[in-house]
Design a protein around this motif. Sequence first.
Motif, short mmCIF file in Angstrom:
data_model
loop_
_atom_site.label_atom_id
_atom_site.label_comp_id
_atom_site.label_asym_id
_atom_site.label_seq_id
_atom_site.Cartn_x
_atom_site.Cartn_y
_atom_site.Cartn_z
N GLU A 88 0.85 -1.13 0.14
CA GLU A 88 0.13 -0.24 0.00
C GLU A 88 1.04 1.35 0.10
O GLU A 88 1.91 1.13 0.58
CB GLU A 88 -1.02 -0.15 1.34
CG GLU A 88 -1.85 -1.03 1.13
CD GLU A 88 -2.61 -1.06 2.47
OE1 GLU A 88 -2.85 -0.17 3.22
OE2 GLU A 88 -2.92 -2.23 2.87
N LYS B 11 -5.80 6.93 4.54
CA LYS B 11 -5.61 6.77 3.29
C LYS B 11 -4.11 6.95 3.00
O LYS B 11 -3.37 7.70 3.61
CB LYS B 11 -6.64 7.73 2.38
CG LYS B 11 -8.03 7.26 2.29
CD LYS B 11 -8.89 8.02 1.26
CE LYS B 11 -10.14 7.60 1.48
NZ LYS B 11 -11.15 8.52 0.55
N GLN B 12 -3.54 6.16 2.00
CA GLN B 12 -2.07 6.16 1.50
C GLN B 12 -1.62 7.64 1.32
O GLN B 12 -0.35 7.89 1.90
CB GLN B 12 -2.07 5.48 0.29
CG GLN B 12 -0.80 4.70 0.07
CD GLN B 12 -0.63 4.32 -1.35
OE1 GLN B 12 -1.62 3.80 -1.77
NE2 GLN B 12 0.33 3.90 -1.87
N ASP B 13 -2.29 8.68 0.88
CA ASP B 13 -1.70 9.97 0.54
C ASP B 13 -1.77 10.86 1.63
O ASP B 13 -1.12 11.97 1.54
CB ASP B 13 -2.49 10.32 -0.80
CG ASP B 13 -2.21 9.67 -1.75
OD1 ASP B 13 -1.02 8.75 -1.94
OD2 ASP B 13 -2.90 9.65 -2.83
N VAL B 14 -2.32 10.51 2.88
CA VAL B 14 -2.38 11.33 4.00
C VAL B 14 -1.51 11.17 4.88
O VAL B 14 -0.89 10.18 5.18
CB VAL B 14 -3.90 11.13 4.81
CG1 VAL B 14 -3.85 12.04 5.94
CG2 VAL B 14 -5.07 11.22 3.77
N LEU B 15 -0.75 12.34 5.30
CA LEU B 15 0.56 12.23 6.24
C LEU B 15 -0.06 11.76 7.50
O LEU B 15 -0.88 12.06 7.85
CB LEU B 15 0.76 13.79 6.17
CG LEU B 15 2.28 14.03 6.60
CD1 LEU B 15 3.38 13.50 5.70
CD2 LEU B 15 2.58 15.60 7.07
N ASP B 16 0.88 10.83 8.02
CA ASP B 16 0.92 10.44 9.46
C ASP B 16 1.90 10.52 10.24
O ASP B 16 2.81 9.98 10.68
CB ASP B 16 0.64 8.76 9.19
CG ASP B 16 0.38 8.20 10.57
OD1 ASP B 16 0.09 8.90 11.61
OD2 ASP B 16 0.18 7.07 10.51
N ASN B 36 8.48 1.70 7.36
CA ASN B 36 7.09 2.72 7.28
C ASN B 36 6.10 2.22 8.41
O ASN B 36 5.86 1.00 8.57
CB ASN B 36 6.78 2.32 5.81
CG ASN B 36 5.47 3.45 5.56
OD1 ASN B 36 5.38 4.29 6.49
ND2 ASN B 36 4.82 2.90 4.60
N ARG B 38 2.54 3.10 10.00
CA ARG B 38 1.10 3.96 9.86
C ARG B 38 0.30 3.61 10.84
O ARG B 38 0.28 2.33 11.53
CB ARG B 38 0.45 3.77 8.53
CG ARG B 38 1.07 3.73 7.34
CD ARG B 38 1.16 5.28 6.91
NE ARG B 38 -0.08 5.69 6.42
CZ ARG B 38 -0.17 7.05 5.83
NH1 ARG B 38 0.77 7.80 6.09
NH2 ARG B 38 -1.35 7.38 5.52
N ILE B 72 -10.42 11.13 4.47
CA ILE B 72 -8.91 10.74 4.52
C ILE B 72 -8.78 9.43 5.25
O ILE B 72 -7.57 8.96 5.39
CB ILE B 72 -8.39 11.90 5.76
CG1 ILE B 72 -9.27 11.75 7.05
CG2 ILE B 72 -8.26 13.29 5.31
CD1 ILE B 72 -8.45 12.57 8.15
#
Lengths: 88, 88
Positions: A88, B11-16, B36, B38, B72
């Motif tokens: 992902e 979601k993948q594109d949201v900064l965490d 990585n 999340r 998001i």
Amino acid sequence: MLKGIVTVSLKQDVLDPQGLAVQHSLQSLGYSEAQNVRIGKSIEIWLDESDLKKAELRLRKMCEALLVNSVIENYQIEILELPLELEE
Amino acid sequence: MLKGIVTVSLKQDVLDPQGLAVQHSLQSLGYSEAQNVRIGKSIEIWLDESDLKKAELRLRKMCEALLVNSVIENYQIEILELPLELEE
């Protein structure tokens, strides 16, 4: 590359005010079947490691060192093998 | 009585930022294989309902109404059948 999923939940006897607030909100919204709500964390960690057994051992150490407060929390570990193109 | 588990992830594109902080901490602690991280939520809801299909439908509505910010976040639903004496 492996993907570890750590699910961290509060122990049964620990009060969960966030869960209680969500439960009350659900009931106000008409979802009276929601009887008990507990909110925990789901931590995804991509591991640069190919050996499943070794990955699990290291992940368990990460939980004990940083991810989980074992006084008030329980955790479960799941490890998935993902081909690079499906990550992902 | 059924137990629903909703796993909510960004979601993948949201900064965490929280995930990033944990990733850096793990690497400082010597877990360099953690590539990585999340962090999401794992929400457990005990449902006063016996029909699996109906429970899933209601749970999905709860997600859309309250539990998940679909702009998001993504979510996955799992429903378990638990005998009363095994309930946590």
